[in-house]
Design a protein around this motif. Sequence first.
Motif, mmCIF file in Angstrom:
data_model
loop_
_atom_site.group_PDB
_atom_site.id
_atom_site.type_symbol
_atom_site.label_atom_id
_atom_site.label_comp_id
_atom_site.label_asym_id
_atom_site.label_seq_id
_atom_site.Cartn_x
_atom_site.Cartn_y
_atom_site.Cartn_z
ATOM 1 N N PHE A 1 10.893 -2.122 3.429
ATOM 2 C CA PHE A 1 11.465 -3.469 3.368
ATOM 3 C C PHE A 1 11.194 -4.270 4.638
ATOM 4 O O PHE A 1 11.895 -5.250 4.918
ATOM 5 N N ASN A 2 10.204 -3.878 5.408
ATOM 6 C CA ASN A 2 9.887 -4.585 6.649
ATOM 7 C C ASN A 2 9.727 -6.086 6.398
ATOM 8 O O ASN A 2 8.989 -6.514 5.510
ATOM 9 N N LYS B 1 1.413 8.043 6.681
ATOM 10 C CA LYS B 1 1.327 7.088 5.569
ATOM 11 C C LYS B 1 0.097 6.192 5.670
ATOM 12 O O LYS B 1 -0.349 5.630 4.657
ATOM 13 N N GLN B 2 -0.468 6.030 6.854
ATOM 14 C CA GLN B 2 -1.595 5.123 7.033
ATOM 15 C C GLN B 2 -2.941 5.750 6.666
ATOM 16 O O GLN B 2 -3.990 5.134 6.865
ATOM 17 N N GLY C 1 0.794 -1.219 0.000
ATOM 18 C CA GLY C 1 0.000 0.000 0.000
ATOM 19 C C GLY C 1 0.827 1.269 0.000
ATOM 20 O O GLY C 1 1.731 1.448 -0.815
ATOM 21 N N SER C 2 0.538 2.149 0.968
ATOM 22 C CA SER C 2 1.189 3.464 1.008
ATOM 23 C C SER C 2 2.682 3.379 1.295
ATOM 24 O O SER C 2 3.413 4.335 1.041
ATOM 25 N N ARG C 3 3.154 2.260 1.811
ATOM 26 C CA ARG C 3 4.590 2.135 2.090
ATOM 27 C C ARG C 3 5.427 2.236 0.813
ATOM 28 O O ARG C 3 6.614 2.567 0.883
ATOM 29 N N ILE C 4 4.834 1.953 -0.319
ATOM 30 C CA ILE C 4 5.576 2.095 -1.574
ATOM 31 C C ILE C 4 4.926 3.136 -2.485
ATOM 32 O O ILE C 4 5.088 3.100 -3.710
ATOM 33 N N SER D 1 3.353 10.892 -0.451
ATOM 34 C CA SER D 1 4.252 10.031 -1.228
ATOM 35 C C SER D 1 5.678 10.145 -0.703
ATOM 36 O O SER D 1 6.127 11.216 -0.297
ATOM 37 N N GLY D 2 6.384 9.015 -0.718
ATOM 38 C CA GLY D 2 7.769 8.987 -0.277
ATOM 39 C C GLY D 2 7.972 8.012 0.860
ATOM 40 O O GLY D 2 7.029 7.634 1.561
#
Length: 446
Positions: free
Chosen positions: A408-409, A320-321, A278-281, A329-330
């Motif tokens: 990369f979690n 981000k959530q 999701g928003s992590r990327i 973004s970022g």
Amino acid sequence: MSTTLIKNAIIINEGESFTGSVLIDGSLIKKVYKDSEELPKAEKEIDASGMYLIPGVIDDQVHFREPGLTHKGDISSESRAAVAGGITSYMEMPNTSPQTTSIEALEAKYQRASDVSMANYSFYMGATNDNLEEVLKVDPLKVCGVKVFMGSSTGNMLVDSNDTLNHIFKEIPMLITTHCEDETTIKENSEKYRSLYGNDMPFRYHAAIRNDEACYKSSSKAVELATKHNSRLHILHLSTKKELSLLNNTIPLKEKRITGEVCVHHLWFDESDYDVLGSRIKWNPAIKSVTDRDALREGLVSNLLDVVATDHAPHTLQEKQNSYFSAPSGGPLVQHSLPVMLELADQGILSKELVVEKMCHAPAILFRVSKRGYIREGYYADLALVNPNANQTITDENVLYKCKWTPFNNTKLKHAVIRTWVNGHLVFDNGVINEQKKGSRLLFDY
């Protein structure tokens, strides 16, 4: 002057890998030894058998969020993460608060970095629709370049005046770097997808909103302007197969007037990852199709693409959530960009030597960085020692970023940076940051 001898390492440098040793004397590399040469004594000796020794990475695009956005990250916290990832020099972007669009704001950043930055540093001067006179005051010997947002992304620094753009490309003698996404295309696509899905639109459509048309339309305009005025143009974070047609691989890098950068996330992820991450990327430009990703990888191998960077841009996890249209973004990348790229080499996608070329040598050539980017006698001892068999697992809990999360979690990587030297000073040693000395301002050879 203290001396350090790094012995028996696998040195990856200037297109070759060999077993050798490096003698550091003070801040400089005094001597590079091949395997069979007799070694001198030094005050400190490190046996690096089986480890990769490479020049420190030069990251030409980061957002360290200081001043004004320090709840996300700051120069101290993010430079600590950078050296833990083998990055010894960085170039930081102007969309802070206040924006870095005046000489006064620019020099305030340099002063702050001199006090707290663990890595060497430079800061871009930001261009706007009305600050060309101020931009022309920049000293190219002391500043990495000028940043032009031809897509606004974040920070409200969009330069959309054709007259201003022509003056920028005509009059600025130093390197011009650009964020290229066409605003009109993005707005039209956003309205279309918002009408279909509302504010809770799935993140997978980020690549459809910020699509290859939006990227190519803006990138091709930048190339047109640079060609017209014979400017030095460096297009940041290229994300599409289509844009590679704008680049040339028949000219040596030091002679190129138009160059391209690709970021680690565009080489690692593809749009199939949105449903899980999701928003992590969520970055601008967007991570796109596997076809685009694979074309970018090939573009590196074929030398159409010149530099690998991070576009490190932290936000808090709470930010981000949010739902798609509210999530910024970022994301943070500097701590693991080198291990991720070496992982791609381990997978046979590219070579270790190419990783070093694109992350260390090429930024030094392109930006004309003085005495860095190589393992050479007389150069600054900016070095990273990598364990190729570390088998580390990246988690939100073991990152050094102020935002305390990573895209990369739970990713497992074979490679890990175990030591980093900046100007001959061991700043990172098996998880411990040594803050006794700070990094230096980068200088440039014009």
